[in-house]
Scaffold this active site. Structure first.
Site, short mmCIF file in Angstrom:
data_model
loop_
_atom_site.label_atom_id
_atom_site.label_comp_id
_atom_site.label_asym_id
_atom_site.label_seq_id
_atom_site.Cartn_x
_atom_site.Cartn_y
_atom_site.Cartn_z
N LYS A 13 -41.61 -22.00 -3.55
CA LYS A 13 -40.24 -22.37 -3.85
C LYS A 13 -39.23 -22.96 -2.91
CE LYS A 13 -39.05 -18.06 -4.88
NZ LYS A 13 -40.50 -17.40 -4.32
N ARG A 88 -32.99 -13.36 -9.81
CA ARG A 88 -34.27 -12.60 -9.60
C ARG A 88 -34.32 -11.43 -10.59
NH1 ARG A 88 -35.47 -14.27 -3.72
NH2 ARG A 88 -37.63 -13.56 -3.28
N ARG A 123 -47.33 -18.15 7.10
CA ARG A 123 -45.89 -18.87 6.84
C ARG A 123 -45.30 -18.85 8.29
NH1 ARG A 123 -41.89 -17.75 2.06
NH2 ARG A 123 -42.20 -15.57 2.83
N ARG A 156 -41.27 -14.36 9.22
CA ARG A 156 -40.31 -13.51 8.80
C ARG A 156 -40.73 -11.91 8.90
NH1 ARG A 156 -38.90 -15.95 3.34
NH2 ARG A 156 -38.84 -13.87 2.51
N ARG A 167 -43.15 -6.78 -2.45
CA ARG A 167 -42.33 -7.84 -2.85
C ARG A 167 -42.98 -8.44 -4.07
NH1 ARG A 167 -42.09 -11.24 2.05
NH2 ARG A 167 -41.15 -12.85 0.76
P1 ADP Z 1 -41.52 -19.37 -1.20
O1 ADP Z 1 -40.27 -19.94 -1.11
O2 ADP Z 1 -41.77 -19.40 -2.93
O3 ADP Z 1 -41.62 -17.79 -0.83
P2 ADP Z 1 -42.95 -20.88 0.63
O4 ADP Z 1 -42.14 -22.42 0.05
O5 ADP Z 1 -41.97 -20.47 2.04
O6 ADP Z 1 -42.41 -19.97 -0.66
O7 ADP Z 1 -44.18 -20.94 0.67
C1 ADP Z 1 -45.03 -20.05 1.37
C2 ADP Z 1 -46.06 -20.58 2.19
O8 ADP Z 1 -47.21 -21.28 1.59
C3 ADP Z 1 -45.43 -21.16 3.46
O9 ADP Z 1 -46.16 -21.23 4.95
C4 ADP Z 1 -45.55 -22.85 3.01
O10 ADP Z 1 -45.73 -23.75 3.96
C5 ADP Z 1 -47.05 -22.52 2.12
N1 ADP Z 1 -47.25 -23.40 0.86
C6 ADP Z 1 -46.14 -23.81 -0.17
N2 ADP Z 1 -46.63 -24.50 -1.10
C7 ADP Z 1 -47.93 -24.36 -0.68
C8 ADP Z 1 -49.21 -25.13 -1.32
N3 ADP Z 1 -49.05 -26.07 -2.57
N4 ADP Z 1 -50.33 -25.22 -0.84
C9 ADP Z 1 -50.63 -24.36 0.43
N5 ADP Z 1 -49.60 -23.67 0.93
C10 ADP Z 1 -48.33 -23.84 0.51
P1 AMP Z 2 -36.80 -14.93 -0.10
O1 AMP Z 2 -36.34 -15.79 1.01
O2 AMP Z 2 -36.32 -15.70 -1.37
O3 AMP Z 2 -38.44 -14.78 -0.21
O4 AMP Z 2 -36.27 -13.67 -0.10
C1 AMP Z 2 -36.47 -12.78 0.79
C2 AMP Z 2 -35.58 -11.34 0.32
O5 AMP Z 2 -34.31 -11.74 0.09
C3 AMP Z 2 -36.04 -10.75 -1.01
O6 AMP Z 2 -37.50 -10.12 -0.58
C4 AMP Z 2 -34.85 -9.87 -1.28
O7 AMP Z 2 -34.84 -8.91 -0.36
C5 AMP Z 2 -33.73 -10.73 -0.90
N1 AMP Z 2 -33.33 -11.62 -1.93
C6 AMP Z 2 -33.35 -13.05 -1.88
N2 AMP Z 2 -32.76 -13.41 -2.97
C7 AMP Z 2 -32.56 -12.50 -3.95
C8 AMP Z 2 -32.13 -12.21 -5.06
N3 AMP Z 2 -31.47 -13.47 -6.03
N4 AMP Z 2 -31.92 -11.01 -5.54
C9 AMP Z 2 -32.24 -9.85 -5.02
N5 AMP Z 2 -32.72 -9.96 -3.72
C10 AMP Z 2 -32.65 -11.20 -3.01
#
Ligand code: ADP
Ligand code: AMP
Length: 210
Positions: A13, A88, A123, A156, A167
């Site tokens: 995302k 969420r 990541r 992270r 999660r």
């Molecule tokens: P989210 O925001 O949904 O938690 P991220 O965008 O941070 O996910 O992506 C999670 C990890 O996967 C990051 O390290 C990112 O660089 C990697 N990633 C994202 N999209 C892809 C993809 N299509 N193929 C491989 N790795 C990806």
């Molecule tokens: P993310 O960066 O989207 O992976 O979010 C990291 C963490 O932030 C999640 O595991 C939750 O603990 C909190 N968080 C982010 N967005 C929300 C949401 N919309 N509702 C509740 N918790 C959230």
């Protein structure tokens, strides 16, 4: 264009939000990034959120709804935005509907659970601007340094395998139901997330008709 990105943790995302934001010239609102910034700055919101985030639990709905409604009131959101990581829960989605805001499209990035762990362990995120990288799939130009702002890249706290598993459970229990919610409103588009980053972006742009 008002857009919501749905998907499991690690679905991509944040990565896609950055790319679409640049293409469409609209801001990304990432609740995760806002909360991490609040923790860094030691604000009241950050203090409330930290324990939940560290355990891989959701931060309470009222905190999230407050943050997002304040953010959406800002000037730069007038021309549209991308919501990354919010809603969420059904109450969050309902609260968004209750504001009268018309969401144009909800993109669900679909990914198998088995792919998530390697994504999360690889990541790296910028501690300055929140940009997301992957050590092999999407490395920065210079190791450990953000391409966007030059800030240091970090792991992270909630990307440990145990917290990631937690999660993911929370996603299946609380967030996945949002697909049905937006399907009923005729706004849901499913996108295959297990393909190269550029291909996911292409499919999203096609689904949006832009
Ligand atoms: P989210 O925001 O949904 O938690 P991220 O965008 O941070 O996910 O992506 C999670 C990890 O996967 C990051 O390290 C990112 O660089 C990697 N990633 C994202 N999209 C892809 C993809 N299509 N193929 C491989 N790795 C990806
Ligand atoms: P993310 O960066 O989207 O992976 O979010 C990291 C963490 O932030 C999640 O595991 C939750 O603990 C909190 N968080 C982010 N967005 C929300 C949401 N919309 N509702 C509740 N918790 C959230």
């Amino acid at each position: 264009m008002r857009l919501i990105l749905l998907g499991a943790p690690g679905a991509g995302k944040g990565t896609q939000a950055e790319r679409i934001s640049e293409k469409l010239g609209i801001p990304t609102i990432s609740t995760g990034n806002i909360l991490r910034e609040a923790i860094k700055n030691g604000t009241q919101t950050g203090l409330k959120a930290k324990a939940f985030m560290d355990q891989g639990l959701l931060v309470p709905d009222d905190v999230i709804i407050g943050i997002v409604s304040e953010r959406l009131d800002q000037e730069d959101c007038r021309g549209g935005y991308i919501l990354d990581g919010m809603p969420r829960t059904i109450p969050q989605a309902q609260a968004l509907e209750d504001t009268g805001i018309r969401i144009d499209s909800v993109i669900s990035i679909e990914i198998d659970d088995a792919i998530i762990e390697p994504r999360m362990t690889g990541r790296r995120v910028c501690s300055g601007c929140g940009s997301s990288y992957h050590i092999s799939a999407n490395p920065p130009k210079n190791e450990g340094v953000c391409d966007v702002c030059g800030g240091p890249l970090v792991i992270r706290r909630d990307d440990t395998p145990e917290t990631v598993r937690h999660r993911l459970e929370v996603f299946h229990q609380e967030t996945e139901a949002l697909k049905g919610f937006y399907q009923k409103l005729g706004k849901l588009r499913l996108i295959e997330g297990n393909q190269p980053i550029e291909d996911v972006t292409r499919d999203i742009m096609t689904a949006l008709g832009v």
